[in-house]
Design a protein around this motif. Structure first.
Motif, PDB file in Angstrom:
ATOM      1  N   ASP A  21       0.848  -1.164   0.031  1.00  0.00           N
ATOM      2  CA  ASP A  21       0.117   0.031  -0.012  1.00  0.00           C
ATOM      3  C   ASP A  21       0.906   1.244  -0.048  1.00  0.00           C
ATOM      4  O   ASP A  21       1.901   1.376   0.780  1.00  0.00           O
ATOM      5  CB  ASP A  21      -0.921   0.008   1.373  1.00  0.00           C
ATOM      6  CG  ASP A  21      -1.936   1.084   1.428  1.00  0.00           C
ATOM      7  OD1 ASP A  21      -1.758   2.060   0.511  1.00  0.00           O
ATOM      8  OD2 ASP A  21      -2.656   1.164   2.200  1.00  0.00           O
ATOM      9  N   ARG A  22       0.579   2.174  -0.929  1.00  0.00           N
ATOM     10  CA  ARG A  22       1.392   3.473  -1.138  1.00  0.00           C
ATOM     11  C   ARG A  22       0.427   4.411  -1.079  1.00  0.00           C
ATOM     12  O   ARG A  22       1.069   5.533  -1.590  1.00  0.00           O
ATOM     13  CB  ARG A  22       2.407   3.395  -2.111  1.00  0.00           C
ATOM     14  CG  ARG A  22       1.861   3.574  -3.699  1.00  0.00           C
ATOM     15  CD  ARG A  22       2.923   3.732  -4.607  1.00  0.00           C
ATOM     16  NE  ARG A  22       2.271   4.082  -5.939  1.00  0.00           N
ATOM     17  CZ  ARG A  22       2.126   5.194  -6.235  1.00  0.00           C
ATOM     18  NH1 ARG A  22       2.398   6.478  -5.631  1.00  0.00           N
ATOM     19  NH2 ARG A  22       1.477   5.650  -7.646  1.00  0.00           N
ATOM     20  N   GLY A  54       1.436   7.887  -2.512  1.00  0.00           N
ATOM     21  CA  GLY A  54       0.083   8.558  -3.610  1.00  0.00           C
ATOM     22  C   GLY A  54      -1.026   8.841  -2.831  1.00  0.00           C
ATOM     23  O   GLY A  54      -1.274   9.485  -2.097  1.00  0.00           O
ATOM     24  N   GLY A  55      -2.048   8.160  -3.462  1.00  0.00           N
ATOM     25  CA  GLY A  55      -3.589   8.490  -3.434  1.00  0.00           C
ATOM     26  C   GLY A  55      -4.204   7.569  -2.544  1.00  0.00           C
ATOM     27  O   GLY A  55      -3.956   7.253  -1.253  1.00  0.00           O
ATOM     28  N   CYS A  56      -5.389   7.142  -3.043  1.00  0.00           N
ATOM     29  CA  CYS A  56      -6.408   6.286  -2.334  1.00  0.00           C
ATOM     30  C   CYS A  56      -5.924   4.956  -2.153  1.00  0.00           C
ATOM     31  O   CYS A  56      -4.789   4.674  -2.225  1.00  0.00           O
ATOM     32  CB  CYS A  56      -7.664   6.174  -2.998  1.00  0.00           C
ATOM     33  SG  CYS A  56      -8.334   8.107  -3.285  1.00  0.00           S
ATOM     34  N   THR A  57      -6.804   3.788  -1.892  1.00  0.00           N
ATOM     35  CA  THR A  57      -6.436   2.554  -1.593  1.00  0.00           C
ATOM     36  C   THR A  57      -7.445   1.557  -2.280  1.00  0.00           C
ATOM     37  O   THR A  57      -8.467   1.004  -1.901  1.00  0.00           O
ATOM     38  CB  THR A  57      -6.752   2.370  -0.018  1.00  0.00           C
ATOM     39  OG1 THR A  57      -6.238   3.305   0.695  1.00  0.00           O
ATOM     40  CG2 THR A  57      -6.179   0.878   0.491  1.00  0.00           C
ATOM     41  N   LEU A 104       4.742  -5.042  -6.420  1.00  0.00           N
ATOM     42  CA  LEU A 104       3.812  -4.291  -6.799  1.00  0.00           C
ATOM     43  C   LEU A 104       3.350  -3.193  -5.715  1.00  0.00           C
ATOM     44  O   LEU A 104       3.533  -3.377  -4.627  1.00  0.00           O
ATOM     45  CB  LEU A 104       2.573  -4.922  -7.105  1.00  0.00           C
ATOM     46  CG  LEU A 104       2.623  -6.311  -8.014  1.00  0.00           C
ATOM     47  CD1 LEU A 104       3.114  -7.533  -7.413  1.00  0.00           C
ATOM     48  CD2 LEU A 104       1.350  -6.280  -9.085  1.00  0.00           C
ATOM     49  N   THR A 105       2.781  -2.058  -6.035  1.00  0.00           N
ATOM     50  CA  THR A 105       2.314  -0.914  -5.083  1.00  0.00           C
ATOM     51  C   THR A 105       1.035  -0.703  -5.709  1.00  0.00           C
ATOM     52  O   THR A 105       0.621  -0.765  -6.878  1.00  0.00           O
ATOM     53  CB  THR A 105       3.066   0.333  -5.070  1.00  0.00           C
ATOM     54  OG1 THR A 105       3.227   0.708  -6.446  1.00  0.00           O
ATOM     55  CG2 THR A 105       4.758  -0.111  -4.617  1.00  0.00           C
ATOM     56  N   TYR A 106       0.181  -0.146  -4.576  1.00  0.00           N
ATOM     57  CA  TYR A 106      -1.019   0.291  -5.207  1.00  0.00           C
ATOM     58  C   TYR A 106      -1.578   1.428  -4.410  1.00  0.00           C
ATOM     59  O   TYR A 106      -1.019   1.767  -3.168  1.00  0.00           O
ATOM     60  CB  TYR A 106      -2.225  -0.809  -4.973  1.00  0.00           C
ATOM     61  CG  TYR A 106      -2.568  -1.205  -3.470  1.00  0.00           C
ATOM     62  CD1 TYR A 106      -3.452  -0.602  -2.828  1.00  0.00           C
ATOM     63  CD2 TYR A 106      -1.820  -2.131  -2.941  1.00  0.00           C
ATOM     64  CE1 TYR A 106      -3.793  -1.076  -1.700  1.00  0.00           C
ATOM     65  CE2 TYR A 106      -1.800  -2.566  -1.695  1.00  0.00           C
ATOM     66  CZ  TYR A 106      -2.869  -1.951  -0.746  1.00  0.00           C
ATOM     67  OH  TYR A 106      -3.163  -2.520   0.315  1.00  0.00           O
ATOM     68  N   ASP A 107      -2.204   2.714  -5.001  1.00  0.00           N
ATOM     69  CA  ASP A 107      -2.929   3.487  -4.068  1.00  0.00           C
ATOM     70  C   ASP A 107      -4.455   3.603  -4.966  1.00  0.00           C
ATOM     71  O   ASP A 107      -4.955   2.593  -4.904  1.00  0.00           O
ATOM     72  CB  ASP A 107      -2.233   4.914  -4.333  1.00  0.00           C
ATOM     73  CG  ASP A 107      -1.710   5.348  -5.691  1.00  0.00           C
ATOM     74  OD1 ASP A 107      -2.017   4.455  -6.654  1.00  0.00           O
ATOM     75  OD2 ASP A 107      -1.195   6.441  -5.906  1.00  0.00           O
TER      76      ASP A 107
END
Length: 445
Positions: A52-53, A116-119, A85-88
């Motif tokens: 999670d970023r 970054g932003g959301c999740t 991997l990363t996600y926002d």
């Protein structure tokens, strides 16, 4: 070939003649000690690390997550695979699944991760699962390691949308473990994902606590000796049985058990009700009460294997039955299961804001724990959170501790009355009994 020993310990060594009997039985599957030099024989790993970023990870949380990612890289070998991997609000495949031949390149990729932003939690997990699926095979362990510090708020967000997908991935050979961070992630979702994904669920209360669960996970993966473990129970007609652990039921009377790891004991606690009029065609011979059958894939041979055990006990007069001492090992696990249920009740009461009920339930749990030293220590954190009326911490610790009590691997012939944190800290991570699930082992506050 891995020598798994299966047996069933009864709470008492007999049942009552001419009276209905209720007793508990502990099904134990004990893995052998790791063979000398066995570290080199661990199963190859095919991992997808999904971080999670989102904006809430900015600063120390993200830096600690990156440190944990670096730790995973350090533990891997050239035969292992890793995807990063990363996600926002969107997913980035930072490094597609690759053999771990250049650790420096992987660490440089980790260093370049920013907040970054959301999740978009589901999208991140799904992309990680696809990376793992591409190279999933019977000869390796494929697992998504999913980290989040918040609630899913982009794409699918509810368990009934996400969990079936995770379960379907497991059927195709991709398991999932989850890591929650802080006080604001959705613990119910993270625990359900791990349960459906055949993996582990962990959390760190703070960034400083995050490395501990990653170390525990890797110690478990490196020590696996049997996977895809299923337990099937049956009993003669007239005898009722109930599995008390909350293992995932695969079909009628068959459950998914934890994978076996060297020096560990996977277990299941069963409640038996034996009627007074149970026929005994063999006269005074011991009567059959419960049959246990396990099937698994041997990590060493990469072949399926099975074990079975049948519990038979004599019938004795009621006064003789009452005089039989209870088996301490069965009694200890029964305490754990009962306290786990009370922790779940206390968690719900805390979420409802009913702190008087929380206090009453925790007091009952303390009484139930009796001389189980570890469980009593663990309840101290719940008492502290209850005194502070700390809803979020109470909710998370109660949920994760309850799950631990149901699913944990134990040491062979572990003594419930003995607990010293200094001793626990020297054990393999997957066998340690932590005072508090959300804190690293050496933290006392």
């Amino acid at each position: 070939m891995t020598d798994i020993k299966l047996d069933i310990l009864p709470q008492r060594s007999a049942v009552m003649a001419d009276h209905s009997t209720e007793l508990y039985a502990l099904v134990r599957a004990q893995a052998p000690s790791r063979p000398q030099g066995g570290e080199a024989d661990r199963i190859p790993l095919n991992l997808a690390l999904v971080l999670d970023r989102s904006g809430s990870m900015d600063g120390r949380p993200l830096e600690e997550a990156k440190r944990c990612a670096g730790y995973i890289v350090d533990q891997l070998e050239s035969r292992d695979r890793l995807a990063l991997l990363t996600y926002d609000n969107r997913v980035d495949v930072v490094v597609p699944s690759t053999l771990v031949s250049d650790k420096g390149q992987l660490k440089r990729a980790i260093d370049r991760i920013y907040s970054g932003g959301c999740t978009a939690l589901f999208d991140g997990w799904q992309a990680g699962a696809l990376q793992g699926l591409e190279f999933a095979a019977e000869k390796n362990l494929t697992r998504v390691l999913l980290l989040s510090d918040g609630c899913a708020n982009v794409g699918p967000t509810e368990p009934d949308e996400i969990v079936p997908q995770v379960s379907a991935a497991l059927a195709r050979g991709v398991s999932t473990s989850t890591y929650g961070l802080g006080h604001h992630f959705n613990e119910e979702l993270m625990v359900e994902i791990a349960g459906a994904g055949g993996g582990q669920s962990y959390y760190g209360e703070s960034a400083e606590d995050l490395l501990d669960p990653f170390q525990e996970e890797f110690s478990l993966m490196a020590a696996l000796c049997a996977r895809q473990v299923k337990l099937t129970l049956s009993a003669p007609e007239g005898i009722e049985f109930e599995l008390l652990n909350d293992y995932r039921e695969l079909e009628a009377s068959t459950w998914q058990m934890p994978d076996f790891a060297y020096d560990g004991e996977a277990w299941a606690l069963v409640k038996l009700t034996v009627p007074a009029e149970l026929p005994n065609p063999q006269g005074n011979a011991d009567i059959e009460l419960l049959r246990a059958f396990i099937s698994y894939t041997d990590v060493v041979t990469e072949k399926p294997d099975t074990r079975s055990y049948t519990l038979r006990l004599p019938r004795v007069a009621p006064d003789a039955w009452a005089a039989i001492a209870e088996d301490e090992r069965v009694a200890g696990r029964l305490q754990e299961i009962r306290v786990a249920q009370m922790q779940r009740e206390a968690r719900q009461a805390a979420l409802d804001g009913d702190w008087a009920r929380v206090d009453a339930i925790v007091a009952r749990a303390e009484a139930e724990a009796g001389d189980n030293a570890w469980v009593k220590e663990a309840l101290e954190s719940l008492k502290r959170y209850a005194r502070g009326r700390d809803r979020e911490r109470m909710s998370k610790e109660a949920m994760y501790m309850s799950r631990k009590l149901h699913h944990r691997l134990a040491e062979h012939d572990e003594n419930a009355r003995d607990y010293l944190q200094d001793v626990e800290s020297t054990k393999a991570g997957y066998l340690r009994r932590k005072r508090e699930q959300g804190k690293r082992m050496d933290r006392r506050d």
